[in-house]
Scaffold this active site. Structure first.
Site, short mmCIF file in Angstrom:
data_model
loop_
_atom_site.label_atom_id
_atom_site.label_comp_id
_atom_site.label_asym_id
_atom_site.label_seq_id
_atom_site.Cartn_x
_atom_site.Cartn_y
_atom_site.Cartn_z
N HIS A 53 -3.86 6.20 3.11
CA HIS A 53 -4.88 4.96 2.94
C HIS A 53 -3.95 3.54 3.49
O HIS A 53 -4.40 2.71 4.15
CB HIS A 53 -4.27 5.12 1.46
CG HIS A 53 -6.05 3.98 0.32
ND1 HIS A 53 -5.05 1.91 0.41
CD2 HIS A 53 -7.05 3.69 0.22
CE1 HIS A 53 -5.87 1.84 -0.02
NE2 HIS A 53 -7.14 2.29 -0.25
N SER A 69 -11.22 -1.04 -1.42
CA SER A 69 -9.85 -1.07 -0.61
C SER A 69 -10.07 -1.57 1.10
O SER A 69 -9.45 -2.15 1.85
CB SER A 69 -9.50 0.60 0.03
OG SER A 69 -8.54 0.62 -1.33
N ASP A 112 0.96 -0.82 0.38
CA ASP A 112 -0.37 -0.11 -0.20
C ASP A 112 0.79 1.29 -0.19
O ASP A 112 1.66 1.27 -0.74
CB ASP A 112 -1.24 -0.09 1.19
CG ASP A 112 -2.36 0.47 1.31
OD1 ASP A 112 -2.68 2.15 0.31
OD2 ASP A 112 -3.20 -0.14 1.06
#
Length: 252
Positions: A77, A239, A13
Site C-alpha cells: 500500500h 487511498s 503508510d
C-alpha cells in the site's frame, strides 16, 4: 509543472521499497543524517543520532512499528501511494507520479507482519515527526471511526505550522456528514478530505461521501502504481485518490 525537490511530502503508510526503480531518486534525505561525520564515517549508517532529533540514522524517515530506519513495505500500500505522489517521470520505468519532482519522507505506521501494534499511536508519532522535520504536506491514506484527542492535537499542531494534511475520506460506503471518519473529519482548516471517483467521475460505491465533510474527489478506481520489488499493480480506493491530491498540492 513537475514540482520541486524542495517540497517535502510525508507519506504516513506501510513503508516503501527504498530501492524501487521508480521512486528511489525522489526519496527525502534527512540533511542531518547524510554526509560524513567527524570520524570519517557515513552519517547514514554510523549508528549515531547525528542531528539529535531522537532517531538514529533516519535517512529517509522512520519505521514507528519496529522503531528503526528499516522502511520495507510488507503490504504494498505505501509503495503504491508513494509512487502515485512522486514516481519519476521520463526514466523509462513504470509510471509518472503526479509530482515527478518531489521529496518523499517515508513514515511507517503499520505493518501486517507485526500484529497487535498500536497503529493510532504510531500515526500520531509519524505526524509529530513530519511536522518537526519540515514536511510541507502530509499524506494519510488511512483512518477509522474513533475520535482521538491526541491525533486531533497532532494535526492541529501541523495546522499551526502551516502543514497541509491530505486524508482519505474512507471506504466505509457511508455518509461522513452523519458517520464521521478520522482523521479526515476532524474539521481542522488544514485537512483536505478526499473521496474517490471512477473514469466517468462517479463516486465509487465503496467510498465515503458527504456534502459538508468531503472536500474533493480524485481518481481512485483501478489505479496503476508501484509495488515492492520493482513491480507494479492496480489498487482501488480513497487511498489512491488521496495520493493524487497530495501530488497536485505538491505541484501547487
Amino acid at each position: 509543472s513537475r514540482g520541486s525537490k524542495d517540497i517535502i511530502v510525508a507519506v504516513i503508510d506501510t513503508g516503501v521499497d527504498v530501492r524501487h526503480e521508480d521512486i528511489k531518486n525522489n526519496l527525502w534525505k534527512n540533511p542531518g543524517e547524510t554526509g560524513i561525520d567527524a570520524k570519517g564515517k557515513d552519517k547514514a549508517s554510523n549508528g549515531i543520532d547525528d542531528d539529535g532529533n531522537g532517531f538514529i540514522d533516519d535517512v529517509y524517515g522512520w519505521n514507528f512499528v519496529s522503531n528503526n530506519n528499516k522502511l520495507d513495505d510488507n503490504h504494498g500500500h505505501g509503495c503504491h501511494i508513494g509512487c502515485l505522489i512522486g514516481a519519476e517521470a521520463g526514466n523509462g520505468k513504470g509510471i509518472s507520479g503526479i509530482a515527478p519532482q518531489v521529496s518523499l519522507m517515508i513514515l511507517k505506521y503499520f505493518d501486517p507482519k507485526f500484529p497487535n501494534t498500536d497503529n493510532l499511536k504510531n500515526t500520531i508519532k509519524s505526524i509529530e515527526y513530519a511536522v518537526k522535520m519540515g514536511a510541507h504536506i502530509i499524506n494519510y491514506s488511512g483512518g477509522g471511526t474513533e475520535f482521538s484527542k491526541e491525533e486531533f492535537e497532532a494535526i492541529q499542531l501541523a495546522e499551526q505550522k502551516g502543514v497541509l494534511f491530505v486524508a482519505a475520506a474512507g471506504n466505509e460506503k457511508s455518509n461522513s456528514d452523519k458517520f464521521k471518519y478520522y482523521p479526515a473529519d476532524y474539521g481542522l482548516k488544514n485537512i483536505i478530505s478526499v473521496t474517490a471517483i471512477d473514469t466517468v467521475t462517479q463516486v465509487l460505491p465503496s467510498s465515503n461521501y458527504g456534502v459538508e465533510t468531503v472536500d474533493i474527489a480524485a481518481p481512485g478506481h483501478e489505479i496503476l502504481s508501484c509495488l515492492p520489488n520493482n513491480t507494479y499493480g492496480k489498487m482501488t480506493g480513497t487511498s489512491q485518490a488521496t495520493a493524487f491530491v497530495s501530488g497536485a498540492a505538491a505541484i501547487i
